[in-house]
Write a protein that holds these residues in place. Structure first.
Motif, PDB file in Angstrom:
ATOM      1  N   CYS A 211      27.269  -7.677  42.277  1.00  0.00           N
ATOM      2  CA  CYS A 211      28.113  -8.238  41.021  1.00  0.00           C
ATOM      3  C   CYS A 211      27.539  -9.475  40.237  1.00  0.00           C
ATOM      4  O   CYS A 211      27.648 -10.293  41.169  1.00  0.00           O
ATOM      5  N   THR A 212      27.449  -9.522  39.288  1.00  0.00           N
ATOM      6  CA  THR A 212      27.303 -10.737  38.510  1.00  0.00           C
ATOM      7  C   THR A 212      27.440 -10.677  37.151  1.00  0.00           C
ATOM      8  O   THR A 212      27.822  -9.684  36.495  1.00  0.00           O
ATOM      9  N   ARG A 213      27.906 -11.860  36.445  1.00  0.00           N
ATOM     10  CA  ARG A 213      28.170 -12.082  35.168  1.00  0.00           C
ATOM     11  C   ARG A 213      26.690 -12.697  34.559  1.00  0.00           C
ATOM     12  O   ARG A 213      26.441 -13.965  35.043  1.00  0.00           O
ATOM     13  N   THR A 214      26.129 -12.209  33.883  1.00  0.00           N
ATOM     14  CA  THR A 214      24.957 -12.455  33.070  1.00  0.00           C
ATOM     15  C   THR A 214      25.262 -13.819  32.235  1.00  0.00           C
ATOM     16  O   THR A 214      24.260 -14.573  32.220  1.00  0.00           O
ATOM     17  N   THR A 215      26.401 -13.915  31.766  1.00  0.00           N
ATOM     18  CA  THR A 215      26.697 -14.615  30.855  1.00  0.00           C
ATOM     19  C   THR A 215      28.114 -14.933  30.629  1.00  0.00           C
ATOM     20  O   THR A 215      29.006 -13.970  30.855  1.00  0.00           O
ATOM     21  N   TYR A 216      28.511 -16.029  30.253  1.00  0.00           N
ATOM     22  CA  TYR A 216      30.203 -16.404  30.087  1.00  0.00           C
ATOM     23  C   TYR A 216      30.252 -16.712  28.525  1.00  0.00           C
ATOM     24  O   TYR A 216      31.322 -17.133  28.102  1.00  0.00           O
ATOM     25  N   ASP A 217      29.126 -16.370  27.781  1.00  0.00           N
ATOM     26  CA  ASP A 217      29.195 -16.535  26.252  1.00  0.00           C
ATOM     27  C   ASP A 217      30.414 -15.611  25.800  1.00  0.00           C
ATOM     28  O   ASP A 217      30.792 -14.683  26.330  1.00  0.00           O
ATOM     29  N   GLU A 218      30.894 -16.093  25.005  1.00  0.00           N
ATOM     30  CA  GLU A 218      32.143 -15.229  24.297  1.00  0.00           C
ATOM     31  C   GLU A 218      31.676 -13.836  23.866  1.00  0.00           C
ATOM     32  O   GLU A 218      32.418 -12.835  23.999  1.00  0.00           O
ATOM     33  N   ASN A 219      30.466 -13.855  23.206  1.00  0.00           N
ATOM     34  CA  ASN A 219      30.001 -12.394  22.849  1.00  0.00           C
ATOM     35  C   ASN A 219      28.882 -11.921  23.997  1.00  0.00           C
ATOM     36  O   ASN A 219      27.822 -12.200  23.845  1.00  0.00           O
ATOM     37  N   ALA A 220      29.488 -11.123  24.971  1.00  0.00           N
ATOM     38  CA  ALA A 220      28.609 -11.419  25.972  1.00  0.00           C
ATOM     39  C   ALA A 220      28.255  -9.647  26.297  1.00  0.00           C
ATOM     40  O   ALA A 220      27.558  -9.563  27.487  1.00  0.00           O
ATOM     41  N   ILE A 221      28.399  -8.831  25.487  1.00  0.00           N
ATOM     42  CA  ILE A 221      28.503  -7.380  25.957  1.00  0.00           C
ATOM     43  C   ILE A 221      26.957  -7.125  26.385  1.00  0.00           C
ATOM     44  O   ILE A 221      25.937  -7.672  25.981  1.00  0.00           O
ATOM     45  N   THR A 222      26.798  -6.437  27.515  1.00  0.00           N
ATOM     46  CA  THR A 222      25.693  -5.993  28.005  1.00  0.00           C
ATOM     47  C   THR A 222      25.284  -4.605  27.249  1.00  0.00           C
ATOM     48  O   THR A 222      25.972  -3.732  27.564  1.00  0.00           O
TER      49      THR A 222
END
Length: 433
Positions: A211-222
């Motif tokens: 499991c990972t979060r690719t980004t913590y950017d506000e607009n983050a949708i994969t």
């Protein structure tokens, strides 16, 4: 890509309205329930005249043809650049209908695909002619058309955490992940989420691997995921994100191998058969071809009038296709990118998914709702089969052997999984498949 998600929108709701039901025949609630209770449809049923979705047209105050015309008139195509679809309508004519490459086989009502984001429709994956993976609410489900068995593979409504230890993995996992996109290949599943989540599972093992979060950017949708064999050996996957990033991972170690950055949200990427180029499309009119090693732009393709959400490579490696909200799929030849070799216009809306058959003979193009087109590459994309139904399309997938074509339909009443089988000259062989 638009950051908003659209939940519960349903273009088939008008079927439930008073105007379409013949209330003269509906005396009480029970009769109404009978009307809206839909059963599976087999190829034998369809040959006898039953609607492939089980819609009871003989009990409605409108014919199928009449409702089709209504839908064509009333459907509103989503555009980021206003009037892009109208401009295309003036420029393009549609390719000839009449191709007959896949025939209706079964409509499975037990399978209820769902969509969380109206622009993302890569939620159905066939790993064999009998095995299909799809999203239904918070779950990844597996459907076997052989045994007619529907089973849950992974449930994201609660807490999902990895059972293996890998560098960079969020060992605490995720809770209530909202799934935006899915990919399944080589016994490996990757689900992407609205907060940039990636969840990886090996289908032959219990639990979740990574499991990972690719980004913590506000607009983050994969937005999209592609799983593929790497030139370096092993299986890799790419994740396209709304934070303007494209990331490449190894499925053995789950290490981030590449992170390419763009100046706009990346909606979809596809890797070429020789693994040297990646087609990249997103929130701008033009598409890019980039070098897989360094992410540098090799070429751009110009012609679309809106944002693109789909791409795919022909297995021959010289041509690729891009799908756009201007209602067109455009096919490009890397030997001359000055203009597309084909501009293929949809009936109602954006091109949300594109799939080439493994043998390269067909290209499947899905609109947001109601229509899937199968183009013959042998006929220079000038001949197509039009598959026509009612409901939002959650995804389309060809089995690796090209024998089965699956279409996920999301709808409050008529949600289902459509299966079409490839037509063969020798009909007697069908009984052995």
């Amino acid at each position: 890509m638009s950051g908003e998600r659209v939940e519960g929108f349903d273009y088939m709701d008008d079927f439930m309205d008073e105007e379409y039901y013949d209330r003269g025949e509906v005396e009480d609630v029970d009769d109404y329930d009978v009307l809206t209770k839909v059963t599976d449809t087999s190829s034998a049923d369809a040959r006898k005249g039953k609607d492939i979705q089980g819609i009871p047209w003989d009990r409605l105050n409108i014919t199928r043809q009449g409702y089709r015309l209504t839908r064509l008139e009333q459907y509103k195509n989503y555009e980021n650049i206003p009037l892009s679809g109208q401009a295309v309508d003036k420029e393009c004519k549609q390719m000839e209908k009449g191709g007959n490459y896949y025939e209706f086989y079964h409509n499975s009502r037990l399978v209820k695909p769902t969509i969380l984001h109206f622009q993302l429709r890569n939620l159905v994956w066939a790993t064999s002619k009998h095995d299909v993976y799809l999203i239904s609410n918070y779950s990844v489900m597996h459907w076997s058309s052989l045994s007619s068995n529907l089973s849950e593979v992974l449930n994201f409504s609660g807490h999902v955490a990895p059972s293996e230890k890998h560098a960079g993995s969020l060992m605490e996992g995720f809770t209530e992940t909202q799934i935006s996109t899915l990919a399944v290949k080589h016994n490996f599943l990757v689900a992407g989420g609205f907060q940039g989540e990636l969840t990886c599972k090996r289908l032959d093992k219990q639990g979740v691997s990574f499991c990972t979060r690719t980004t913590y950017d506000e607009n983050a949708i994969t937005n999209a995921i592609e799983i593929y064999d790497s030139n370096r050996g092993g299986v890799h996957f790419m994740a396209s994100n709304n934070d303007c990033g494209l990331r490449e991972y190894d499925t053995e170690t789950f290490q981030l191998l590449n992170h390419f950055r763009f100046s706009w949200p990346v909606n979809h990427t596809s890797i070429s058969p020789d693994r040297n180029l990646i087609s990249v499309v997103g929130d701008q009119r033009d598409g890019l071809l980039i070098d897989t090693q360094n992410g540098k732009t090799v070429a751009s393709v110009v012609g679309h009038l809106d944002y693109s959400f789909a791409s795919a490579w022909h297995p021959g490696g010289c041509t690729f296709a891009t799908g756009n909200q201007d209602k067109t799929c455009r096919v490009w030849d890397i030997r001359n990118l000055s203009s597309p070799i084909a501009i293929l216009k949809g009936n109602m809306g954006a091109v949300r998914s594109i799939r080439y058959s493994s043998d390269g003979q067909f290209m499947v193009v899905a609109e947001p709702a109601d229509f899937v087109h199968v183009y013959s590459t042998k006929a220079g994309y000038e001949k197509r089969q039009e598959i026509d139904f009612f409901g939002e399309i959650s995804g389309v997938s060809l089995s690796p052997d090209d024998e089965s074509l699956y279409i996920g339909i999301w709808d409050r009443t008529y949600a289902s999984l459509l299966q079409y089988n490839k037509k063969h000259a020798y009909r007697y062989l069908d009984s052995y498949t």
